[in-house]
Write a protein that holds these residues in place. Structure first.
Motif, mmCIF file in Angstrom:
data_model
loop_
_atom_site.group_PDB
_atom_site.id
_atom_site.type_symbol
_atom_site.label_atom_id
_atom_site.label_comp_id
_atom_site.label_asym_id
_atom_site.label_seq_id
_atom_site.Cartn_x
_atom_site.Cartn_y
_atom_site.Cartn_z
ATOM 1 N N UNK A 110 0.724 -1.301 -0.002
ATOM 2 C CA UNK A 110 -0.153 0.215 0.182
ATOM 3 C C UNK A 110 0.602 1.103 -0.020
ATOM 4 N N UNK A 111 2.013 1.156 0.546
ATOM 5 C CA UNK A 111 3.100 2.401 0.768
ATOM 6 C C UNK A 111 3.694 2.372 -0.284
ATOM 7 N N UNK A 112 4.413 1.564 -0.779
ATOM 8 C CA UNK A 112 4.732 1.590 -2.892
ATOM 9 C C UNK A 112 3.739 2.077 -3.314
ATOM 10 N N UNK A 113 2.526 1.573 -3.376
ATOM 11 C CA UNK A 113 2.042 2.213 -4.385
ATOM 12 C C UNK A 113 1.708 4.126 -4.430
ATOM 13 N N UNK A 114 1.393 4.213 -2.985
ATOM 14 C CA UNK A 114 0.778 5.210 -2.613
ATOM 15 C C UNK A 114 1.679 6.202 -2.885
ATOM 16 N N UNK A 115 3.086 5.888 -2.902
ATOM 17 C CA UNK A 115 4.602 6.581 -3.287
ATOM 18 C C UNK A 115 4.652 6.545 -4.892
ATOM 19 N N UNK A 116 4.205 5.668 -5.129
ATOM 20 C CA UNK A 116 4.427 5.649 -6.898
ATOM 21 C C UNK A 116 3.372 6.611 -7.596
ATOM 22 N N UNK A 117 2.562 7.093 -6.772
ATOM 23 C CA UNK A 117 1.436 8.142 -7.313
ATOM 24 C C UNK A 117 1.685 9.524 -7.139
ATOM 25 N N UNK A 118 2.792 9.685 -5.881
ATOM 26 C CA UNK A 118 3.268 10.962 -5.658
ATOM 27 C C UNK A 118 2.901 11.850 -6.843
ATOM 28 N N UNK A 119 4.166 11.321 -7.730
ATOM 29 C CA UNK A 119 3.999 12.136 -9.523
ATOM 30 C C UNK A 119 2.894 12.084 -9.713
ATOM 31 N N UNK A 120 2.177 13.967 -9.627
ATOM 32 C CA UNK A 120 1.174 14.479 -10.015
ATOM 33 C C UNK A 120 0.894 14.480 -10.735
ATOM 34 N N UNK A 174 -1.420 18.080 8.869
ATOM 35 C CA UNK A 174 -2.678 17.032 8.685
ATOM 36 C C UNK A 174 -2.834 16.752 7.024
ATOM 37 N N UNK A 175 -3.370 18.364 6.709
ATOM 38 C CA UNK A 175 -4.265 18.330 5.581
ATOM 39 C C UNK A 175 -3.194 17.937 4.237
ATOM 40 N N UNK A 176 -1.913 18.240 4.329
ATOM 41 C CA UNK A 176 -1.174 17.617 3.891
ATOM 42 C C UNK A 176 -0.099 16.491 3.409
ATOM 43 N N UNK A 177 -0.473 15.788 4.499
ATOM 44 C CA UNK A 177 -0.105 14.646 4.326
ATOM 45 C C UNK A 177 -1.326 13.452 3.964
ATOM 46 N N UNK A 178 -2.737 14.337 3.857
ATOM 47 C CA UNK A 178 -3.481 13.246 2.729
ATOM 48 C C UNK A 178 -3.709 13.435 1.943
ATOM 49 N N UNK A 179 -3.029 15.080 1.567
ATOM 50 C CA UNK A 179 -3.144 15.068 -0.035
ATOM 51 C C UNK A 179 -2.346 14.956 -0.655
ATOM 52 N N UNK A 180 -0.573 15.012 -0.142
ATOM 53 C CA UNK A 180 -0.161 14.246 -1.242
ATOM 54 C C UNK A 180 1.169 13.213 -0.396
ATOM 55 N N UNK A 181 0.537 12.618 0.258
ATOM 56 C CA UNK A 181 1.385 11.052 0.969
ATOM 57 C C UNK A 181 0.727 10.433 1.004
ATOM 58 N N UNK A 182 -1.504 10.700 0.836
ATOM 59 C CA UNK A 182 -2.099 9.280 1.202
ATOM 60 C C UNK A 182 -2.231 8.813 2.813
ATOM 61 N N UNK A 183 -1.442 10.109 3.580
ATOM 62 C CA UNK A 183 -1.331 9.498 4.866
ATOM 63 C C UNK A 183 -1.986 9.630 5.498
ATOM 64 N N UNK A 184 -3.770 9.240 5.821
ATOM 65 C CA UNK A 184 -4.840 9.320 6.515
ATOM 66 C C UNK A 184 -4.841 8.657 8.228
ATOM 67 N N UNK A 185 -3.876 8.041 7.496
ATOM 68 C CA UNK A 185 -3.752 7.053 9.094
ATOM 69 C C UNK A 185 -2.697 7.032 9.614
ATOM 70 N N UNK A 186 -1.928 7.520 9.273
ATOM 71 C CA UNK A 186 -0.152 7.954 9.646
ATOM 72 C C UNK A 186 -0.002 9.346 9.876
ATOM 73 N N UNK A 187 -0.260 9.562 10.247
ATOM 74 C CA UNK A 187 0.431 11.074 10.411
ATOM 75 C C UNK A 187 1.468 11.738 10.912
ATOM 76 N N UNK A 188 2.514 11.285 10.872
ATOM 77 C CA UNK A 188 3.665 12.451 10.443
ATOM 78 C C UNK A 188 4.323 13.182 10.156
ATOM 79 N N UNK A 189 4.128 14.490 11.407
ATOM 80 C CA UNK A 189 4.629 15.644 10.476
ATOM 81 C C UNK A 189 6.149 15.345 10.062
ATOM 82 N N UNK A 190 6.914 14.948 10.580
ATOM 83 C CA UNK A 190 8.254 14.924 10.023
ATOM 84 C C UNK A 190 8.310 14.731 8.759
ATOM 85 N N UNK A 191 7.086 13.925 7.843
ATOM 86 C CA UNK A 191 7.230 13.707 6.541
ATOM 87 C C UNK A 191 6.894 15.106 5.404
#
Length: 226
Positions: A110-120, A174-191
């Motif tokens: 799931x994390x691999x797919x999210x990162x590969x979708x990162x290119x907008x 948190x909004x950026x994590x959800x929109x850019x990193x797709x991390x609605x369940x893992x909110x780590x602001x360090x990213x």
């Protein structure tokens, strides 16, 4: 399916993760050391790298820095430690995300797919947007400053496009994590914070009083005003 390079020194983890990803259709090359991984990266040309942080010889942070010298391939760190310092150092070195081991293959996938979708995707706007010295082409997915193209990693590019699409609008971490990193369940602001620091460096933004990516204390980040 995308090619994944796995750099992990623990044989059981390396074999388990590689097998799980292959069963899900990925082409996987695996390396046990940083040196071997760097050599494989040159020949295998992966579309994503899973990189263990604690490697013998050249450690994961050093490997990530070398990769970032000439490649923008997405990198996900694998770490068995919840050590905040190691994670932050890895993110500052250019990693796009991290996973704490042990992790089920479904989580890694799931994390691999999210990162590969990162290119907008292009937003369909015509022409090039000019923000001071920056020229942002959303159709071509390129950014230039004073005419010189900037080499932005997928996370950095998507973050910049997201923020610049609504200048002066404040976005929480948190909004950026959800929109850019797709991390609605893992909110780590360090990213978010690490990506902002890398992006500011590439934009030539000042650490204090930045021109482009501004901090709104207690709320988050915004783009401009210029």
């Amino acid at each position: 399916m995308p090619r994944v390079l796995l750099i992990e020194d623990d044989p059981s983890i390396r074999e388990g993760v590689a097998l799980g990803l292959r069963r899900r259709g990925h082409e996987v090359a695996a390396a046990a050391t940083g040196e071997e991984g760097l050599a494989l990266a040159a020949s295998f040309r992966p579309e994503l790298i899973l990189l263990d942080l604690m490697l013998p010889g050249i450690n994961g942070v050093q490997v990530c820095r070398r990769i970032r010298e000439n490649s923008l391939v997405p990198v996900i760190m694998l770490t068995a430690r919840g050590d905040d310092f190691d994670i932050v150092v890895g993110l500052e070195a250019g990693a796009d995300d991290y996973i704490v081991k042990p992790a089920r293959t479904a989580i890694i996938e799931a994390r691999v797919r999210a990162v590969l979708r990162r290119r907008p995707d292009p937003l369909g706007r015509l022409g090039v947007e000019h923000h001071g010295e920056l020229a942002i082409d959303r159709a071509a997915l390129t950014v230039a400053k004073n005419g010189a193209r900037l080499a932005l990693a997928p996370s950095e590019l998507k973050l910049l496009l997201h923020l610049s699409a609504a200048p002066e609008q404040v976005h929480s971490r948190q909004q950026l994590l959800e929109s850019v990193w797709e991390h609605s369940y893992h909110a780590d602001a360090r990213l978010v914070d690490a990506c902002v620091r890398r992006l500011r460096h590439k934009l030539g933004d000042r650490a204090h009083g930045p021109r482009y990516i501004q901090t709104v204390r207690g709320f988050g980040y915004r783009f401009g005003p210029l």
